[in-house]
Design a protein around this motif. Structure first.
Motif, PDB file in Angstrom:
ATOM      1  N   CYS A  42       0.633  -1.301  -0.696  1.00  0.00           N
ATOM      2  CA  CYS A  42       0.613   0.101   0.045  1.00  0.00           C
ATOM      3  C   CYS A  42       0.986   1.102   0.240  1.00  0.00           C
ATOM      4  O   CYS A  42       1.763   1.440   0.374  1.00  0.00           O
ATOM      5  CB  CYS A  42      -0.866   0.038   1.383  1.00  0.00           C
ATOM      6  N   GLY A  45     -10.679   4.501  -1.750  1.00  0.00           N
ATOM      7  CA  GLY A  45      -9.700   3.325  -1.366  1.00  0.00           C
ATOM      8  C   GLY A  45     -10.232   2.687  -0.678  1.00  0.00           C
ATOM      9  O   GLY A  45      -8.884   1.367  -0.915  1.00  0.00           O
ATOM     10  N   SER A  46     -11.196   1.973  -0.461  1.00  0.00           N
ATOM     11  CA  SER A  46     -11.862   0.479  -0.037  1.00  0.00           C
ATOM     12  C   SER A  46     -11.805  -0.004  -2.005  1.00  0.00           C
ATOM     13  O   SER A  46     -11.608  -1.512  -1.996  1.00  0.00           O
ATOM     14  CB  SER A  46     -13.183   0.938   0.629  1.00  0.00           C
ATOM     15  N   SER A  93      -7.974  -0.694  -2.570  1.00  0.00           N
ATOM     16  CA  SER A  93      -7.704  -1.876  -1.980  1.00  0.00           C
ATOM     17  C   SER A  93      -8.212  -3.141  -2.162  1.00  0.00           C
ATOM     18  O   SER A  93      -7.475  -4.374  -2.065  1.00  0.00           O
ATOM     19  CB  SER A  93      -7.415  -1.303  -0.222  1.00  0.00           C
ATOM     20  N   GLN A 132      -6.510  -0.446   5.934  1.00  0.00           N
ATOM     21  CA  GLN A 132      -6.988   0.677   5.900  1.00  0.00           C
ATOM     22  C   GLN A 132      -7.508   2.386   6.262  1.00  0.00           C
ATOM     23  O   GLN A 132      -6.261   3.201   6.121  1.00  0.00           O
ATOM     24  CB  GLN A 132      -7.912   0.661   4.472  1.00  0.00           C
ATOM     25  N   ASN A 136      -4.670   5.466   6.900  1.00  0.00           N
ATOM     26  CA  ASN A 136      -5.219   6.723   7.115  1.00  0.00           C
ATOM     27  C   ASN A 136      -5.581   7.455   7.806  1.00  0.00           C
ATOM     28  O   ASN A 136      -5.324   8.612   7.343  1.00  0.00           O
ATOM     29  CB  ASN A 136      -6.306   6.959   5.785  1.00  0.00           C
ATOM     30  N   THR A 175      -3.827   3.398  -0.074  1.00  0.00           N
ATOM     31  CA  THR A 175      -4.632   2.282  -0.087  1.00  0.00           C
ATOM     32  C   THR A 175      -3.764   1.435  -1.237  1.00  0.00           C
ATOM     33  O   THR A 175      -2.599   1.472  -1.500  1.00  0.00           O
ATOM     34  CB  THR A 175      -5.506   2.630  -1.481  1.00  0.00           C
TER      35      THR A 175
END
Length: 584
Positions: free
Chosen positions: A76, A278-279, A282, A306, A310, A322
């Motif tokens: 990441c 981001g979700s 990832s 995650q 963040n 991410t």
């Protein structure tokens, strides 16, 4: 600890971790760290923030997510997908606004993981993902034009955030292009595309940046006080009056000094956008990693990780992070099999920052632009885009193009919202079209030839007179209720017993239950009894918890039981009729 939140690192250590595993992870981690170096800098610069923030992000978030993550091999850090979002947030709210939004996004991601929303990705259609990814690629490419051509804008003039405004400004000042920059850009861009044909052992991005830096230094083309028309470097653009911060990043809580409710309210929309993207990124990266390794990630643990990454990243001067698909794939291909390789990757970047940070200022901006051109090309997924245009139904093509153009010309958040909502509506439309409704009775058995599911033939001899059956196939929800009612109106004379065969009903919602309730009231007014047959778990639970007053004895497990119940109702009514009129 919930099993779905258990970090993969803990699982690996419990299974047993030996020297052979560490050697493999060490090699992969070093290689991925070297690959991540130019990308982290390039993504930060393209996002409108200082280059060291990209390194801080890859180090801090990369380390935290590796510890708490739900994937064995995911790497990441900052990614290209965040560039247009970060650029817009910084332009509107400043760096402190970006820090607030990122921390809030981290909290949202943690909440999503705790709420078991790891299956989020399956609710976003493939055309939406391809559309906004291609749109982001075009946006990233557009932001690199000034660096690739060395365009010069009047002091104080900000580059517009929208696509049309950007290109209008570029065309207006295109005559300011720097010929030295154009030469370096052209050679660097060609090299970054051609390099993989020669070797994959040395990252092409790293080679291009090192070669371009040495060439500009050797030719004396670097911009500075003595050479204002030279090739712009990281140093001349960001550190002309201060040194490059090459120390260990330390937490800075002063970013929350002016935090208040009003600012949180303004930043909640950008925070949700960061969390959503981001979700998606990832989980998509984790799915790709699963396909390459044959393993399965824990999506809820990944979302929590995650979120933690963040929350920590802006405290150490970083930006949103991410899962990075390219770095994850490189990690797997070079032998990485556990989260230790991602930890090594973060450690390598920290070592580079401490030992070689002072040399980063000499990197030409156009070399970073060349790397991002390759990133844009790879990210565009033009083959997938073209494939969807060529083979998909018209509805999916509309979703694809609408998401793409909204991403490019309007806003990424609007594109995702519209794409997801439109996909949902189109899905509901298709689902309603798959619903089937058939009516038959004993008097129709000999004349009705429409029997697609073989039901008529199955009950030809068993169905009593004065009994009709209404079959439902698929889902009975708000999108299919009108079709249900229209088919029900086609029932001829009113039977004494009406069997509603739901053995092929997959699901039902409140609107469907309401439609059945209205049907029952109409039947009651006509003196018709209603019997329901063959409920699956979801429809059964929904009907049992509703106010549909039908009686437990009239809910049968299958058609045979329903026919027996219908015969009993007919006998009861016949007995009651005889009792009322004994002389008949």
């Amino acid at each position: 600890m919930r099993s779905d939140l258990k970090p993969k690192l803990l699982t690996v250590l419990q299974e047993g971790y030996g020297k052979k595993d560490f050697k493999s992870d060490l090699i992969a981690g070093v290689i991925v760290g070297v690959i991540a170096l130019p990308l982290a800098i390039a993504f930060a610069v393209a996002s409108g923030v200082a280059p060291e923030k990209g390194l801080y992000t890859a180090i801090v978030a990369g380390f935290a997510i590796a510890i708490f993550g739900g994937s064995r091999t995911q790497v990441c850090g900052p990614t290209g997908a965040f560039i247009p979002i970060i650029y817009a947030i910084v332009a509107q709210y400043g760096l402190s606004g970006l820090a607030f939004a990122t921390v809030m996004a981290g909290m949202i991601l943690v909440a999503m993981g705790l709420a078991k929303m790891g299956a989020l990705l399956k609710f976003i259609s493939y055309p939406v993902i391809v559309g906004f990814t291609a749109g982001i690629a075009v946006t990233i490419f557009s932001t690199q034009i000034p660096d690739l051509f060395g365009l010069t804008f009047p002091k104080g003039l900000k580059v517009p955030g929208d696509f049309v405004g950007k290109w209008s400004l570029y065309l207006l000042y295109f005559d300011t292009a720097n010929w030295r920059t154009v030469i370096v850009s052209a050679v660097a861009t060609a090299a970054v595309f051609i390099w993989p044909r020669f070797t994959s052992k040395i990252p092409g991005a790293l080679f291009v940046i090192v070669a371009a830096t040495l060439a500009v230094l050797g030719l004396g083309w670097g911009a500075g006080a003595e050479n204002p028309d030279g090739v712009v470097t990281i140093g001349s653009k960001f550190f002309s009056d201060k040194p490059f911060p090459s120390g260990v990043p330390t937490p800075d809580f002063s970013i929350f000094a002016d935090l208040n409710f009003e600012k949180m309210r303004e930043l909640i929309a950008p925070a949700f956008l960061i969390a959503l993207l981001g979700s998606i990124e990832s989980l998509l990266s984790a799915v790709v990693a699963d396909g390459m390794t044959g393993r399965r990630h824990r999506p809820n643990a990944e979302l929590v990780a995650q979120g933690i990454g963040n929350i920590l990243s802006p405290l150490f001067g970083g930006i949103p992070a991410t899962g990075a698909i390219a770095r994850t794939a490189a990690n797997i291909k070079n032998g990485g099999r556990t989260p230790i390789s991602a930890l090594v990757h973060a450690g390598v970047l920290l070592a580079i920052l401490l030992c070689l940070g002072q040399f980063i200022v000499y990197v030409p901006m156009c070399a970073l632009g060349a790397v991002l051109v390759l990133v844009s090309y790879t990210m565009s997924g033009w083959r997938s885009f073209y494939g969807l245009l060529r083979t998909s139904p018209k509805s999916d093509i509309i979703v694809l193009l609408l998401t793409f153009f909204l991403t490019v010309f309007v806003d990424l958040s609007v594109a995702i919202e519209v794409g997801v909502v439109l996909s949902a509506f189109l899905f509901l439309k298709r689902e309603s079209e798959t619903a089937e409704f058939h009516v038959f009775s004993r008097r129709q058995l000999g004349e009705n030839e429409f029997d697609p599911h073989g039901t008529l033939a199955a009950w030809r001899e068993k169905l009593p007179d004065d009994v009709e059956v209404f079959e439902v196939f698929g889902s009975l929800f708000f999108g299919a209720v009108d079709q249900f009612r229209e088919n029900f109106k086609r029932v001829g004379r009113k039977p004494k017993v009406f069997i509603l065969d739901l053995s092929n009903l997959i699901s039902i919602d409140a609107t469907g239950i309401h439609a059945i309730a209205e049907t029952r009231l109409d039947m009651k007014a006509d003196g018709t009894a209603l019997v329901i047959a063959g409920l699956h778990p979801q429809p059964k639970k929904a009907i049992e918890h509703s106010d549909l007053e039908i009686g437990a004895e009239n809910i049968c497990r299958d058609m045979q039981s329903a026919i027996e119940r219908a015969e009993a109702i007919l006998r009861e009514r016949e007995s009651a009729r005889i009792a009322e009129n004994p002389d008949v």
